[in-house]
Design a protein around this motif. Sequence first.
Motif, PDB file in Angstrom:
ATOM      1  N   ARG A  43      56.168  51.732  42.242  1.00  0.00           N
ATOM      2  CA  ARG A  43      54.977  52.678  42.618  1.00  0.00           C
ATOM      3  C   ARG A  43      53.798  52.292  42.033  1.00  0.00           C
ATOM      4  NH1 ARG A  43      51.977  55.883  43.816  1.00  0.00           N
ATOM      5  NH2 ARG A  43      51.962  58.405  43.839  1.00  0.00           N
ATOM      6  N   TYR A  44      52.881  52.224  43.075  1.00  0.00           N
ATOM      7  CA  TYR A  44      51.426  51.793  42.733  1.00  0.00           C
ATOM      8  C   TYR A  44      50.413  52.427  43.734  1.00  0.00           C
ATOM      9  CZ  TYR A  44      47.219  48.900  41.975  1.00  0.00           C
ATOM     10  OH  TYR A  44      45.875  48.775  41.518  1.00  0.00           O
ATOM     11  N   GLU A  45      49.240  52.925  43.282  1.00  0.00           N
ATOM     12  CA  GLU A  45      48.146  53.362  43.997  1.00  0.00           C
ATOM     13  C   GLU A  45      46.895  53.159  43.446  1.00  0.00           C
ATOM     14  OE1 GLU A  45      47.113  57.723  46.187  1.00  0.00           O
ATOM     15  OE2 GLU A  45      48.963  57.798  44.804  1.00  0.00           O
ATOM     16  N   ASP A  46      45.968  52.839  44.300  1.00  0.00           N
ATOM     17  CA  ASP A  46      44.470  52.376  43.878  1.00  0.00           C
ATOM     18  C   ASP A  46      43.536  52.828  45.114  1.00  0.00           C
ATOM     19  OD1 ASP A  46      44.356  50.418  45.741  1.00  0.00           O
ATOM     20  OD2 ASP A  46      44.482  48.970  44.304  1.00  0.00           O
ATOM     21  N   GLU A  47      42.390  52.663  45.153  1.00  0.00           N
ATOM     22  CA  GLU A  47      41.589  53.160  45.989  1.00  0.00           C
ATOM     23  C   GLU A  47      41.813  52.390  47.393  1.00  0.00           C
ATOM     24  OE1 GLU A  47      39.643  49.540  44.324  1.00  0.00           O
ATOM     25  OE2 GLU A  47      40.567  51.469  43.352  1.00  0.00           O
ATOM     26  N   PHE A  48      42.453  51.293  47.582  1.00  0.00           N
ATOM     27  CA  PHE A  48      42.806  50.661  48.534  1.00  0.00           C
ATOM     28  C   PHE A  48      44.228  50.870  49.350  1.00  0.00           C
ATOM     29  CE2 PHE A  48      44.495  46.457  50.164  1.00  0.00           C
ATOM     30  CZ  PHE A  48      43.776  46.462  51.579  1.00  0.00           C
ATOM     31  N   LEU A  49      45.309  51.092  48.427  1.00  0.00           N
ATOM     32  CA  LEU A  49      46.648  50.922  48.642  1.00  0.00           C
ATOM     33  C   LEU A  49      47.638  51.944  48.001  1.00  0.00           C
ATOM     34  CD1 LEU A  49      48.920  48.458  49.665  1.00  0.00           C
ATOM     35  CD2 LEU A  49      49.064  48.229  47.414  1.00  0.00           C
ATOM     36  N   HIS A  50      48.534  52.320  48.763  1.00  0.00           N
ATOM     37  CA  HIS A  50      49.663  53.103  47.995  1.00  0.00           C
ATOM     38  C   HIS A  50      50.867  52.508  48.289  1.00  0.00           C
ATOM     39  CE1 HIS A  50      51.165  57.290  47.067  1.00  0.00           C
ATOM     40  NE2 HIS A  50      52.381  56.620  47.745  1.00  0.00           N
ATOM     41  N   SER A  51      51.530  51.966  47.388  1.00  0.00           N
ATOM     42  CA  SER A  51      52.737  51.450  47.308  1.00  0.00           C
ATOM     43  C   SER A  51      53.902  52.403  47.151  1.00  0.00           C
ATOM     44  CB  SER A  51      52.623  50.087  46.610  1.00  0.00           C
ATOM     45  OG  SER A  51      54.222  49.466  46.746  1.00  0.00           O
ATOM     46  N   PHE A  52      54.831  52.338  47.968  1.00  0.00           N
ATOM     47  CA  PHE A  52      55.840  53.513  47.901  1.00  0.00           C
ATOM     48  C   PHE A  52      56.864  52.903  47.065  1.00  0.00           C
ATOM     49  CE2 PHE A  52      53.276  54.914  51.377  1.00  0.00           C
ATOM     50  CZ  PHE A  52      53.287  56.074  51.360  1.00  0.00           C
TER      51      PHE A  52
END
Length: 108
Positions: free
Chosen positions: A35-44
Amino acid sequence: GEKKEGADLNKIAHKLTRLLKVGGKLIITVPFGKRYEDEFLHSFSYEEINKLFNFKNLRLLDNHFYFRTKNKYWQNCDVKKAKKISNAKEDRGPTGVNCVGCFIWERL
């Protein structure tokens, strides 16, 4: 400035499901792994994507996972390996994501 909220993923998932006819298929490919999220990407994560599409009238038919090799080719992998892959900015470099998950649901 104030951080702008992203799209409401629950509303989007609900709307996509409502648009399907009975027997219709919903096919989604998303950045997948840790799980990861930043201004560019949301990884589910696996748990997150299944919770997002956990509707009584929807059944998961199949899923596939692919990771980017050192040579930048995509290779099939199992969910166990895919769950360990990071799409964080420092891990993915300038070329995008390191792992994707492809999910196929059917409207009941």
